[in-house]
Design an enzyme around this catalytic site. Structure first.
Site, PDB file in Angstrom:
ATOM      1  N   ARG A 230      -2.769  -8.885 -15.343  1.00  0.00           N
ATOM      2  CA  ARG A 230      -4.002  -9.178 -15.593  1.00  0.00           C
ATOM      3  C   ARG A 230      -3.665 -10.463 -15.948  1.00  0.00           C
ATOM      4  O   ARG A 230      -2.277 -11.025 -16.333  1.00  0.00           O
ATOM      5  CB  ARG A 230      -4.490  -8.929 -16.461  1.00  0.00           C
ATOM      6  CG  ARG A 230      -5.278  -7.413 -16.834  1.00  0.00           C
ATOM      7  CD  ARG A 230      -6.698  -7.350 -15.945  1.00  0.00           C
ATOM      8  NE  ARG A 230      -7.074  -6.213 -16.197  1.00  0.00           N
ATOM      9  CZ  ARG A 230      -7.108  -5.596 -14.957  1.00  0.00           C
ATOM     10  NH1 ARG A 230      -6.917  -5.482 -14.233  1.00  0.00           N
ATOM     11  NH2 ARG A 230      -7.966  -3.819 -15.255  1.00  0.00           N
ATOM     12  N   ASP A 254      -2.105 -11.876  -8.185  1.00  0.00           N
ATOM     13  CA  ASP A 254      -3.978 -11.306  -7.731  1.00  0.00           C
ATOM     14  C   ASP A 254      -4.599 -11.993  -8.661  1.00  0.00           C
ATOM     15  O   ASP A 254      -5.699 -11.764  -8.392  1.00  0.00           O
ATOM     16  CB  ASP A 254      -3.295  -9.748  -7.249  1.00  0.00           C
ATOM     17  CG  ASP A 254      -4.320  -9.476  -7.033  1.00  0.00           C
ATOM     18  OD1 ASP A 254      -5.162  -9.749  -5.341  1.00  0.00           O
ATOM     19  OD2 ASP A 254      -4.701  -8.355  -7.280  1.00  0.00           O
ATOM     20  N   GLU A 259     -11.701 -15.292 -13.340  1.00  0.00           N
ATOM     21  CA  GLU A 259     -12.072 -14.899 -12.092  1.00  0.00           C
ATOM     22  C   GLU A 259     -13.344 -15.142 -12.100  1.00  0.00           C
ATOM     23  O   GLU A 259     -14.312 -14.699 -12.764  1.00  0.00           O
ATOM     24  CB  GLU A 259     -11.897 -13.554 -11.693  1.00  0.00           C
ATOM     25  CG  GLU A 259      -9.814 -13.504 -11.904  1.00  0.00           C
ATOM     26  CD  GLU A 259      -9.212 -11.916 -11.563  1.00  0.00           C
ATOM     27  OE1 GLU A 259     -10.061 -10.906 -11.951  1.00  0.00           O
ATOM     28  OE2 GLU A 259      -8.228 -11.413 -11.715  1.00  0.00           O
ATOM     29  N   HIS A 278      -7.707 -10.893  -6.359  1.00  0.00           N
ATOM     30  CA  HIS A 278      -7.872 -10.024  -7.744  1.00  0.00           C
ATOM     31  C   HIS A 278      -7.902  -8.353  -6.652  1.00  0.00           C
ATOM     32  O   HIS A 278      -9.036  -7.008  -6.417  1.00  0.00           O
ATOM     33  CB  HIS A 278      -9.311  -9.844  -8.470  1.00  0.00           C
ATOM     34  CG  HIS A 278      -7.918  -8.822  -9.651  1.00  0.00           C
ATOM     35  ND1 HIS A 278      -8.897  -9.039 -11.081  1.00  0.00           N
ATOM     36  CD2 HIS A 278      -8.205  -7.393  -9.252  1.00  0.00           C
ATOM     37  CE1 HIS A 278      -8.599  -7.811 -11.951  1.00  0.00           C
ATOM     38  NE2 HIS A 278      -7.815  -7.404 -10.761  1.00  0.00           N
TER      39      HIS A 278
END
Length: 319
Positions: A230, A254, A259, A278
C-alpha cells in the site's frame, strides 16, 4: 416468507454464478457490478461479495447483513469499525494475488537489474547505448517485508535465482524458502544486508509510514526498493529524496500515497523508477480463484452456522 439474499456486486462468469447458486438454491442471488443492479438489495442482503463505498444502507439498524466478502486483499477501504460494532464478518481476497503480484515483483526486479526499462526508453528514441549494464540478480539478498501469500510465493521464486531471503513479520516463525526470519522491530537491522527490499504488507496503524527517511538512509546505495503493498506504508517524500540523491539505486512501485499518482509527482520523471497503476494483482484467474478457493468454501461453512474461516479479518489488527 422472503428468501435469504446474497449480493455479488461484480460481473462474474455464468459458470461461477452457477457454482454459487447450486450451493444456495433457495436464496435470491443478485449478480452485477453496476450500482443499479445491487443498490435496492443491499439493505436486505445477508451476504455481500464485493463491498462498495456506496453500500452504507447495508449498515443501518434494519440491515440483514452478516458477512462481507471483500474483492480485494486489502481491507483498509472498508468500514471496519462499523462491521465490528455490528458483528459483521469480513473476509478478504488474500491469496488470489500471489502468482500475478510475485510475477510483477520479479518483473520489476529483473528490469531494474538488467536495465530493461532504460533500453525500452532508448528503443523509443532509437538510441544505441549500453546503459552501464552490469548487475545480476543471482546470489543477491532479498528482504521481504510481510510474509503472507505474496511474500511466500516471492521467496519461493527468489530461491530459484539462488538468492538469500530475509523475511520480516510480527513473528519469527520459520517459513519455507526463507533463510532468516526476523520481527518487524528488527527491520532497520536487516536493511543494510538487503540488495532488494520488497514491501508486501497491508496498511494498518502500525505499518503507516513504516518506511521513511531513516529506513532509506539505512539501505544500501546499490539496493532496489519494490512496493506492491500500500502506498501509505511509505513516506513518499522521503522515497523521492532517496531516489533523487541516489541513496538507493532505484524503485519499482505499484502503489502510491495518492492514487492516481498526481501529474506533478517527481516520481514520473525519475529514470531509476518503474511505475505501474496499482495493477500488479490483475490476472485472468482473479474471479475464479476468489469464488472457488475462498468464497465457496466460506459459504459452505456459513450455511452450517459457522464463521467463515478463510481470510477472516481480525478487526483489532486491521487485516
Amino acid at each position: 416468507m422472503s428468501k435469504r439474499k446474497l449480493v455479488i456486486a461484480q460481473n462474474i462468469e455464468k459458470e461461477l454464478q452457477g457454482q454459487v447458486k447450486n450451493i444456495v438454491p433457495d436464496w435470491e442471488v443478485i449478480v452485477g457490478k453496476d450500482q443499479e443492479t445491487w443498490q435496492k438489495h443491499v439493505q436486505s442482503a445477508e451476504i455481500i461479495a464485493g463491498w462498495k463505498k456506496d453500500m452504507s444502507a447495508a449498515l443501518n439498524a434494519a440491515s440483514s447483513l452478516r458477512w462481507v466478502q471483500s474483492w480485494s486483499a486489502g481491507v483498509d477501504s472498508h468500514p471496519l469499525e462499523a462491521f465490528a460494532e455490528r458483528s459483521i464478518a469480513l473476509t478478504s481476497a488474500n491469496g488470489v494475488h500471489a502468482y500475478p503480484i510475485s510475477e510483477t515483483i520479479f518483473a520489476m526486479m529483473l528490469s531494474l537489474t538488467r536495465k530493461i526499462h532504460a533500453y525500452v526508453r532508448n528503443q523509443q528514441s532509437k538510441t544505441w547505448a549500453h546503459e552501464h549494464l552490469k548487475l545480476e540478480l543471482h546470489g543477491k539478498t532479498a528482504g521481504i517485508i510481510g510474509m503472507g501469500a505474496i511474500g511466500k510465493e516471492t521467496a519461493k521464486i527468489a530461491k530459484a535465482f539462488g538468492m538469500k531471503v530475509i523475511g520480516v513479520r510480527h513473528s519469527q516463525k520459520p517459513e519455507e524458502f526463507v533463510d532468516e526470519m526476523v520481527t518487524t522491530e528488527r527491520l532497520n537491522e536487516v536493511l543494510p544486508s538487503c540488495d532488494y527490499v520488497i514491501v508486501t504488507v497491508p496498511l494498518t496503524s502500525e505499518t503507516h509510514h513504516l518506511f521513511g527517511e531513516k529506513q532509506f538512509h539505512t539501505m544500501k546505495s546499490s539496493s532496489f526498493f519494490i512496493n506492491i503493498g500500500r502506498g501509505e506504508v511509505v513516506d513518499e517524500s522521503a522515497l523521492v529524496e532517496a531516489l533523487q540523491t541516489e541513496k538507493i539505486a532505484g524503485a519499482g512501485l505499484d502503489v502510491f500515497e495518492k492514487e492516481p499518482l498526481p501529474e506533478d509527482s517527481p516520481l514520473w520523471e525519475l529514470d531509476n523508477v518503474i511505475l505501474t497503476p496499482h495493477s500488479a494483482g490483475s490476472t485472468e484467474h482473479y474471479d475464479k480463484r476468489l469464488i472457488e478457493d475462498i468464497f465457496i468454501p466460506n459459504l459452505k461453512e456459513y450455511l452450517k452456522g459457522e464463521a467463515p474461516s478463510i481470510n477472516l479479518v481480525d478487526f483489532d489488527k486491521g487485516y
